[in-house]
Design an enzyme around this catalytic site. Structure first.
Site, short mmCIF file in Angstrom:
data_model
loop_
_atom_site.label_atom_id
_atom_site.label_comp_id
_atom_site.label_asym_id
_atom_site.label_seq_id
_atom_site.Cartn_x
_atom_site.Cartn_y
_atom_site.Cartn_z
N THR A 19 -28.52 77.42 12.21
CA THR A 19 -28.59 78.75 11.60
C THR A 19 -28.62 78.54 10.09
OG1 THR A 19 -27.42 79.87 13.37
CG2 THR A 19 -27.38 80.92 11.23
N PHE B 173 -28.09 80.02 6.33
CA PHE B 173 -27.36 81.04 5.57
C PHE B 173 -27.83 81.00 4.13
CE2 PHE B 173 -24.77 79.82 9.10
CZ PHE B 173 -24.14 80.98 9.50
#
Lengths: 361, 361
Positions: free
Chosen positions: A261, A263
């Site tokens: 993921t 960010f």
């Protein structure tokens, strides 16, 4: 066999090295205090934390490092050291999508080191609010997350926010099989969100080819359903296993080892060029055929790589679609600046979201 | 106003210091490799990790440290450095009560540093199993946790396990108010486990004196119930807020700032005396009146402090009650050894669970 030094002798040497390291890290902290004083004298109170400078320090450590400690470990050490030095002056306050213990908090610590104060908030919009209102120096929000689709919230919020992107962080994400079955053979049905199921398809085909697969609205809902029937299992994150007290049957069952993921760090300040940067921007082309193609030509013409593109229906009523793009380079790099000038002439709306160092750790 | 050095000059000095630190941490890693070789030559393969040695190193750092970095920060660096050096030889495998992201995992990293491999398992008994079967080098289990009462599982398992306690870790624990209410004024009822409610009594009296308080079976159940009705809220850990997507209204509402959970490290090896140690033991006295009193006299006679005592009904059928006690000092300290000899003469059963350095960080 070669002779070895006695343990006591080596330990004495280690103790001496430790004393030297201790002195040096404190000398470094004194220098950091001096940097802060200089900045105050120069009227730069707001910019104690410089992501560009930190990226340069870490890259230099990587270059200088000759081992035996791995580059990654050495860089993490300096990441923590910079974090601690900064905290002496003023601990950074960083807002993130809570609760504590989530991947978002992990991303905060990975980027800022552990000597920061973290503020968990309930929604992505609240991260923006906290930074916009000056409650926090920075915020960290997920921008690409294949299982939860939060990307849209973040992108949409950028259309109206004055904040800039000043860094990026990547975190590995794992999927896990959980349930009350004694073994895999006892499972007849598996629940999960369809994107998580897709991420574990190979594992499921190999280990549970006969089992019924049911897509549900979220991984948390999958865990809840699995908690009700011993013959079912869920694929979900480990926080769900904790709350529903589901035994974890297998960890890390995702097919791609690089399931990450991404960010981004949001704040009020610009980041200077470091030589290895990314620039994020959003633009709208209007609806003429070929408009996007012409827009992208700006980058091609100046040889600028495009890392990412995402189209979103606009909610502003002014444009039908907006495009979020990440390109290689810093907006102050001459080639990038020229490409952006050209782009501006070809689009209805262009907003620079920020130039920032590429993820280092 | 005093003159300040220009930024560029200070940064050059920092770069030089960084290069020296980098060299030193790698020299330290080389020494650690040498220690490993010596241990292998001396037939000590199993004992790469020495909690006693690590505690001594950290205490020395604390003594030597003159700042400006706080002792805690300096010790954390060396904790990480030792962890990284050890991982060069053989990354430690540590089992803990999963899932990842829990206080238990936090305790693992606090004690061992972050260069370890962690294995989340589903129950406290599984942590013991993993270490007993040699799947992991060490395990970390909670031993005092006021909200979840897991202490009993851990203590009971020690009665039959050959494992020893080789360290302790303490972790701060927080309580949080969560729910869909717009503000505190919108809440009419609060759910939580009664022990969590007790921990937040003052906060509740101050901030929500009129609200109905309902004790439920667990904090997770409280969160689930709060998710169903906008006018209710739950007191729970943040993982529950994540799973039930409950906005967190207030964080850290526990009355005691030192609300901690204590964890112990279990393994197969003994820890040598460090000068600041604890010893844990379990014994049974039989049912004569005054038996416990006489047993405790052994410690009083030799001036040995008792840190903790816990009585448990035995499940072995041989004794009605067993007592778990933590005392000050190491079983090899002369006074402690004499007290234990005396104790042995006064009880039906005595089992030393381990002597280990007191928590340093």
């Amino acid at each position: 066999m070669s002779s070895v030094r006695p343990l006591a002798e080596i330990r004495t040497e280690i103790d001496q090295i430790d004393a030297e390291i201790l002195q040096l890290i404190n000398r470094r902290a004194l220098c950091a205090e001096e940097v802060a004083k200089t900045k105050i004298a120069e009227g730069e109170q707001g910019t104690f934390y410089r992501p560009d400078r930190e990226a340069l320090v870490l890259r230099r450590i990587k270059e200088l490092n000759q081992g035996p400690l791995p580059d990654h470990t050495a860089m993490r050490f300096f990441r923590e050291l910079m974090s601690a030095c900064l905290a002496l002056e003023k601990p950074l306050e960083v807002a993130f999508l809570g609760p504590e213990g989530t991947f978002s908090q992990q991303a905060v610590f990975k980027h800022f080191g552990s000597s920061v104060n973290t503020l968990p908030v309930a929604a992505i919009g609240d991260v923006f609010n906290a930074v916009e209102l000056g409650k926090c120096h920075f915020g960290v929000v997920p921008v690409e997350n294949s299982t939860e689709g939060v990307i849209n919230h973040t992108l949409d919020r950028f259309l109206t926010s004055p904040l800039k992107i000043c860094g990026e962080v990547e975190i590995r994400v794992h999927q896990n099989l959980m349930g009350h079955a004694e073994s895999l053979a006892g499972i007849t049905e598996i629940f999960s969100h369809q994107q998580s199921l897709a991420q574990c398809r190979k594992w499921l085909d190999t280990h549970l080819p006969q089992v019924k697969i049911t897509a549900v609205s979220s991984n948390a809902e999958a865990a809840r359903m699995a908690s009700l029937n011993k013959q079912t299992a869920a694929i979900a994150g480990l926080a769900a296993a904790e709350v529903y007290q589901l035994p974890v049957l297998e960890t890390n069952i995702e097919d791609q080892a690089n399931n990450t993921t991404r960010f981004i760090v949001i704040g009020k300040q610009d980041s200077s060029p470091t030589g290895k940067d990314k620039t994020s921007l959003v633009f709208s082309t209007g609806n003429q055929p070929g408009a996007l193609y012409r827009a992208l030509e700006s980058f091609a013409k100046f040889g600028i790589g495009m890392v990412n593109i995402e189209s979103r229906p606009s909610r502003q009523g002014l444009w039908e679609y907006v495009f979020f793009i990440d390109i290689d380079g810093h907006s102050e790099d001459p080639q990038v600046a020229e490409a952006l000038d050209l782009l501006k002439a070809n689009v209805n709306m262009l907003k620079l979201l920020g130039s920032y160092p590429k993820a280092v750790l």
